[in-house]
Design a protein around this motif. Sequence first.
Motif, PDB file in Angstrom:
ATOM      1  N   ASP A 420       0.837  -1.205   0.000  1.00  0.00           N
ATOM      2  CA  ASP A 420       0.000   0.000   0.000  1.00  0.00           C
ATOM      3  C   ASP A 420       0.872   1.255   0.000  1.00  0.00           C
ATOM      4  O   ASP A 420       2.100   1.168   0.050  1.00  0.00           O
ATOM      5  N   LYS A 426       7.660   4.450   2.110  1.00  0.00           N
ATOM      6  CA  LYS A 426       8.696   4.176   3.109  1.00  0.00           C
ATOM      7  C   LYS A 426       9.810   3.352   2.469  1.00  0.00           C
ATOM      8  O   LYS A 426      10.987   3.618   2.665  1.00  0.00           O
TER       9      LYS A 426
ATOM     10  N   PRO B  35       4.128  -0.774   8.182  1.00  0.00           N
ATOM     11  CA  PRO B  35       5.142   0.208   7.787  1.00  0.00           C
ATOM     12  C   PRO B  35       4.511   1.564   7.469  1.00  0.00           C
ATOM     13  O   PRO B  35       3.418   1.634   6.921  1.00  0.00           O
ATOM     14  N   GLY B  36       5.219   2.625   7.822  1.00  0.00           N
ATOM     15  CA  GLY B  36       4.734   3.976   7.514  1.00  0.00           C
ATOM     16  C   GLY B  36       3.759   4.459   8.576  1.00  0.00           C
ATOM     17  O   GLY B  36       3.220   3.669   9.342  1.00  0.00           O
ATOM     18  N   ASP B  37       3.534   5.754   8.617  1.00  0.00           N
ATOM     19  CA  ASP B  37       2.561   6.299   9.569  1.00  0.00           C
ATOM     20  C   ASP B  37       1.622   7.273   8.860  1.00  0.00           C
ATOM     21  O   ASP B  37       1.747   7.524   7.662  1.00  0.00           O
ATOM     22  N   GLN B  40       3.027  10.149   6.894  1.00  0.00           N
ATOM     23  CA  GLN B  40       3.618   9.772   5.617  1.00  0.00           C
ATOM     24  C   GLN B  40       2.546   9.516   4.554  1.00  0.00           C
ATOM     25  O   GLN B  40       2.720   9.875   3.389  1.00  0.00           O
ATOM     26  N   VAL B  41       1.449   8.916   4.978  1.00  0.00           N
ATOM     27  CA  VAL B  41       0.359   8.682   4.025  1.00  0.00           C
ATOM     28  C   VAL B  41      -0.191  10.016   3.523  1.00  0.00           C
ATOM     29  O   VAL B  41      -0.379  10.231   2.321  1.00  0.00           O
ATOM     30  N   LEU B  42      -0.388  10.928   4.460  1.00  0.00           N
ATOM     31  CA  LEU B  42      -0.944  12.233   4.101  1.00  0.00           C
ATOM     32  C   LEU B  42       0.014  12.965   3.162  1.00  0.00           C
ATOM     33  O   LEU B  42      -0.399  13.542   2.154  1.00  0.00           O
ATOM     34  N   PHE B  87      -7.004  12.724  13.763  1.00  0.00           N
ATOM     35  CA  PHE B  87      -6.405  13.967  13.262  1.00  0.00           C
ATOM     36  C   PHE B  87      -6.544  14.071  11.759  1.00  0.00           C
ATOM     37  O   PHE B  87      -6.680  15.139  11.197  1.00  0.00           O
ATOM     38  N   ARG B  88      -6.511  12.915  11.112  1.00  0.00           N
ATOM     39  CA  ARG B  88      -6.636  12.923   9.664  1.00  0.00           C
ATOM     40  C   ARG B  88      -7.976  13.511   9.236  1.00  0.00           C
ATOM     41  O   ARG B  88      -8.066  14.329   8.348  1.00  0.00           O
ATOM     42  N   PHE B 283     -11.684   0.146   6.753  1.00  0.00           N
ATOM     43  CA  PHE B 283     -10.777  -0.278   5.681  1.00  0.00           C
ATOM     44  C   PHE B 283      -9.896   0.892   5.239  1.00  0.00           C
ATOM     45  O   PHE B 283      -8.677   0.764   5.104  1.00  0.00           O
ATOM     46  N   GLU B 284     -10.514   2.034   5.050  1.00  0.00           N
ATOM     47  CA  GLU B 284      -9.741   3.206   4.632  1.00  0.00           C
ATOM     48  C   GLU B 284      -8.801   3.655   5.755  1.00  0.00           C
ATOM     49  O   GLU B 284      -7.660   4.032   5.492  1.00  0.00           O
ATOM     50  N   LEU B 286      -7.300   1.855   7.795  1.00  0.00           N
ATOM     51  CA  LEU B 286      -6.136   0.968   7.797  1.00  0.00           C
ATOM     52  C   LEU B 286      -5.102   1.448   6.778  1.00  0.00           C
ATOM     53  O   LEU B 286      -3.921   1.568   7.074  1.00  0.00           O
ATOM     54  N   PHE B 287      -5.560   1.760   5.561  1.00  0.00           N
ATOM     55  CA  PHE B 287      -4.626   2.189   4.521  1.00  0.00           C
ATOM     56  C   PHE B 287      -4.063   3.570   4.807  1.00  0.00           C
ATOM     57  O   PHE B 287      -2.996   3.921   4.347  1.00  0.00           O
ATOM     58  N   ARG B 289      -3.395   4.605   7.801  1.00  0.00           N
ATOM     59  CA  ARG B 289      -2.698   4.523   9.091  1.00  0.00           C
ATOM     60  C   ARG B 289      -3.318   5.488  10.097  1.00  0.00           C
ATOM     61  O   ARG B 289      -2.621   6.075  10.910  1.00  0.00           O
TER      62      ARG B 289
END
Lengths: 551, 326
Positions: A420, A426, B35-37, B40-42, B87-88, B283-284, B286-287, B289
């Motif tokens: 994903d 990362k 992995p990632g937080d 990072q996704v934002l 927060f997102r 579900f969202e 999760l992706f 984070r």
Amino acid sequence: MVAATPQNDRWMALPRLIADRSCRAVVGLFFAVGAAMPAVSFAQTPQPGGTLTAIIQPEPVILTAAINTAAPTGTVSGNIFDGLVDYDASLNPQPALAESWETAADGLSLTLRLRKGVLWHDGKPFTSADVKWTLENVWKTIHPRNQATFAKVKQVDTPDDNTVVLRLSEPSPAILSSLNSNGAQVLPKHLYDGTDILNNPNNNKPVGTGPFVFKEWKRGEYIVLERNPNYWAKGKPYLDKVIYKVVPDAAARSAGFEKGEIQYGSLSPVPLKDAERLGKLPGLKIETSGYEWLSPFLFLDFNVERGPLKDARVRHALARATDRKAISNVVWYGFAKPATSPVPSTLAAFHDASADKDAFDVKSADALLDEAGFKRNADGTRFSLFIDYIPYGDDFKRTAEYIKQALKRVGVDVTIRTQDTAAFTKRVYGDRDFDLSIAWFAAFSDPQIGVTRAYWSASVGKNIPWTNGSGYKNAEVDDIISKVQGEASAEKRIALFKDFQKIVLTDLPTLPLVELKFFTVQAANLKTSAIRGDQVYGSFRDFWFDVPKQN
Amino acid sequence: MIPVSVRFFGRRALQLVIVVLGIAITNFFLLRLAPGDAAQVLAGEAGSATPEYLAALRKQFGLDQPLPVQFALYLRNLLSLNLGFSFRQGLPVLELIAQRLPATLLLMGTSITFALLVGSAMGVAAARRAGRATDTVISSIALLFYATPVFWTGIMLIVVFSVWLDWLPVGGMTSIERGYTGLAYLKDVAAHLVIPATTLGLFFLAVYTRLMRAAMIDVQQQDFVRTAVAKGLRPGRIAYRHVVRNALLPVLTMLGVQVGAVLGGAVLVETVFSWPGLGRLAFEALFQRDLNLLLGILLCSSVVVVLANAAIDFLYTVLDPRIELS
């Protein structure tokens, strides 16, 4: 970005749908008549009224593009906020909140004259103080792109309510290419000053000056905008209401367009294989303009710090084994154009078509790999690599599959890895645990904003998404990158960018694959006077229905 | 002497607290393995980023704190029944869940009820004619629905009933552009509900049909049924009065499992039909984070699972007096 949750990957081909009969017959007749009449008479008489239902996918996180530059936020936000300027199809700035602007002869100041009598949606006047405050507190501090774009601004003067003067430490021509509602969104100072900007509740119920006023956001379902009756462009907007619906499934989006429930969707809202079919229906059309300001390009990063990829000859060999025409025509169904440079051809002044050294040539690829000392084993393979791709949908995965096949021909065994978005960024930008990676960037209208970030050595391995993925470090390139930022002369900047393209296409840390052509699906009776170059993040200010849709 | 029922509920309440707390703590650490937080996704979605932007986001999300501090904050929130803040999304987790709850309950409630009633009826019909043509037909249909992926069923129903026949809307929960109120609004929601509830119901239905059929056949062979037959009771009366009631226990168990999972929603169906349910939200999350939101949803789900199990245990004693609360 065209983010897509992985469930969009799994989409299925709808059987060819029959345009439905009965109640649609009248509509069909209307289109038949419309087609027979001279198009001009219809297109040039805007009709007020009507509700436009559009797609927004994925759902935005917040509705304020000054704080989040993601595509869905930009799409909705562009209707609520005006830009200081708009960009026409040739990316020239056009008056919006700023009626005129001039750069001083020495390039060290930029004066913007603001439109008078513009009101925020809450009735307060829009002034130069709003621009100054946003520049100092948002663009220069938290905006992910503008920190670099406005880096040279050392002071902002506001001699009166309608004049803003940016004082620059060095000339900064790129600023003028990033002043629309997405590039430099002005926030209302009176609602933000002194607050925690990132957590300000207005981020989710924005107050702008734009043609549409935010009304309601029902999460997971829809966002409703209503016509701004006090808009500065008298008589506009024409539409009464804009509804953005969240439709997460690609096949359901296609069905929604087909049925006429949805009349607009930007950023390639349906799978490529559906676009052609939908475009042939009488009530729909496919539009590929409106994305010039983004100028998106797809590329393959080589991890230049790993194994055989350290050798530039290997990188050139892999490039020559890749048929970029096939990627355009087969993988991207023609919604792409083979790329010859990291500076897309849409940025015509900067683009150097002659810098490419790697025309498709399997024989030469084989020879180069032999020369580099990677002979074929008994089973015909030379070495093996992993490929990771940006998880934004099926098209990117198919690109990876194509490259796997292409490289197999020259004896390179490629394994595709799927993950994903968080894991992908990362891996590539943080851990650097990859060999080949496919991603896309928006170049924007000046390569300084969107292209150089892929080559600047300072961002390697810092875990900052969408920066230098290849790990390329070249002092000469870094030097050019810093020079173009402070160069006032357009000719010199162009010359610098031509040098830049020659170097990075010789060292080839990154292989430009194709220039992407995003498309919009829209109802055929939805008209506009002119599609702007930044329409993707622009507004529906100039849109109308030939015959307003009855509510 | 404390009555049995009070002891039962007291013990269940204690169990609830322990189980839920255990799940919450496990989830907290488990989810951090991804992995990632969120920052990072934002930043990834933003299409561009700088170290300063990422640092500002991490600070906003509280991700700049050391893990033990984050955990302590989480525990403190949890013990004061505060699910925290997403927060997102810029909203409290509880509010986000509450927004999606009606849609989730409506879809899941309708489809489970449909599946339970129709599935059990089909199971009874199949069992009474076990081995004959009716049984074969019913069993085949049930198996077919069970084996068909729900998203495919969903899309086919959309193609036929929405696009071709134009009887029902393609997706969503309301025709917001029409601005319905009152009765017209309810009719509109009902029209939007038909296809998704049917799609999900057809999938669940098979389980009830098969369970009911198997349980009926099992009970039919027991001595008390033979006695009833010998007594000269009409077959219909035997079936409904003696067999069905005894065959309901496994069906009830299954119902408990499904009701427990109700807050999880149905990601695929919600996605295909743009239904604003909790499954999509989780579900969202999760992706993205969005761990606070995800932890909140998982916590609520675990509470519902424990409560549903307690309720089912209690219902067993009503259906079958031989079972006692313990």
